[in-house]
Design an enzyme around this catalytic site. Structure first.
Site, PDB file in Angstrom:
ATOM      1  N   ARG A  45       0.827  -1.204   0.000  1.00  0.00           N
ATOM      2  CA  ARG A  45       0.000   0.000   0.000  1.00  0.00           C
ATOM      3  C   ARG A  45       0.864   1.258   0.000  1.00  0.00           C
ATOM      4  NH1 ARG A  45      -4.109  -1.184   4.902  1.00  0.00           N
ATOM      5  NH2 ARG A  45      -2.126  -1.740   5.855  1.00  0.00           N
ATOM      6  N   ASP A  47       1.085   5.643   0.266  1.00  0.00           N
ATOM      7  CA  ASP A  47       0.464   6.752   0.971  1.00  0.00           C
ATOM      8  C   ASP A  47      -0.144   7.763   0.003  1.00  0.00           C
ATOM      9  OD1 ASP A  47       1.360   5.675   3.365  1.00  0.00           O
ATOM     10  OD2 ASP A  47       3.203   6.869   3.371  1.00  0.00           O
ATOM     11  N   TYR A 105      11.629   1.014  -3.685  1.00  0.00           N
ATOM     12  CA  TYR A 105      11.162   2.375  -3.917  1.00  0.00           C
ATOM     13  C   TYR A 105      12.338   3.259  -4.349  1.00  0.00           C
ATOM     14  CZ  TYR A 105       6.682   1.620  -1.435  1.00  0.00           C
ATOM     15  OH  TYR A 105       5.434   1.181  -1.038  1.00  0.00           O
ATOM     16  N   ARG A 192       9.815   7.919   3.687  1.00  0.00           N
ATOM     17  CA  ARG A 192       9.730   9.378   3.714  1.00  0.00           C
ATOM     18  C   ARG A 192      10.427   9.951   4.947  1.00  0.00           C
ATOM     19  NH1 ARG A 192       3.503  10.511   2.864  1.00  0.00           N
ATOM     20  NH2 ARG A 192       4.218  12.658   3.223  1.00  0.00           N
TER      21      ARG A 192
END
Length: 290
Positions: A45, A47, A105, A192
């Protein structure tokens, strides 16, 4: 199914009643093709505002359709910021989330004095000069299996704070500074929060030992700001070779010149990965919460 999306207009992947989501948008398109409700499960999932170039999803088709019908039918019913890249049948024991061995990522920072225009939706802007070599050196403290409480969002619902980071690299390509990270899984806002700390190191606010110090504290309140979601791209989910999923160049297209393809890097040998590879039977798909 491989799915690409620009997350700017969505409150993340997960289906929500009060806001637009990528999952809800994709399920609506597939349900039109099937003339029946379709629910999908994803490899990881994302954000609010986060993008994906290779989000892997699976669903149990309620009707028989050709791969071409699913592919072209989905794209005909999807908005311009979501697209299906490929569709393949998989074994009954495949599960997009539970079968995944790793997620990867890339966090893209545009490091220039003036604010971006063409890249404003898919890169984070930093006007202060960044030292990518210092950022890379600092990031190596995170490689391996650790308690990542210092980089975990306050609202994270994961039962375990431990994650295994396979590699993390920070490289400069002209005005782009790219944080490339792969792990078995990630905590809420983990990347992040790491990006926010690395930017602080790159600006010279902290030494290269800063991320190791934060990691040891296991306290999110001692960390830096959470970097914006617009710079984060979900670029790969890795599975056992027996599933034979299509291979593609890693995204985003801003970095296509790197020429790196999916699956080139070997996974580190770990007990977790071995257990995932040996796990052939999963709970019934429809009973697994998305």
């Amino acid at each position: 199914m491989g799915v690409e999306y620009d997350g700017s207009a969505y409150c993340g992947w997960q289906r929500l009643k009060h806001a637009a989501s990528v999952q809800g948008t994709l399920e609506a398109a597939l349900s039109r093709i099937a003339n029946a409700p379709v629910q999908v499960l994803c490899s990881g999932r994302t954000d609010s505002g986060v993008h994906a170039t290779r989000q892997v999803v699976h669903f149990d088709a309620p009707v028989t359709r050709t791969q071409k019908a699913w592919l072209f039918g989905a794209n005909a019913n999807l908005p311009r910021d979501v697209a299906v890249r490929w569709v393949v049948p998989v074994a009954d024991d495949f599960h997009a989330r539970l079968s995944a061995l790793a997620r990867r990522y890339r966090y893209v920072i545009l490091n220039q004095p003036s604010r971006p225009v063409l890249e404003r939706a898919n890169a984070t802007w930093c006007r202060e000069p960044l030292d990518a070599e210092r950022m890379h050196a600092a990031a190596q403290a995170l490689v391996g299996e650790h308690d990542f409480s210092s980089f975990r969002a306050a609202g994270c619902q994961s039962k375990s704070r431990w994650r295994h980071v396979h590699f993390i690299e920070v490289r400069r390509y002209g005005q782009l500074v790219v944080i490339d990270i792969q792990a078995n899984a990630f905590l809420h806002h983990m990347i992040r929060n790491i990006a926010g700390a690395l930017v602080a190191v790159g600006r010279g606010d902290h030494s290269t030992g800063y991320l190791g110090e934060l990691l040891a504290l296991r306290d999110r309140t001692q960390g830096n700001v959470t970097a914006p979601g617009c710079g984060l791209h979900f670029v790969d989910a890795l599975y056992d070779e027996r599933f034979v999923l299509p291979k593609e160049p890693l995204g985003p297209n801003l970095l296509a010149f790197l020429g790196e393809w999916t699956g080139e890097r070997r996974l580190p040998d770990s007990e977790w990965a071995r257990a995932r590879r040996q796990r052939r039977v999963h709970p019934p798909r429809r009973e697994v919460s998305s």
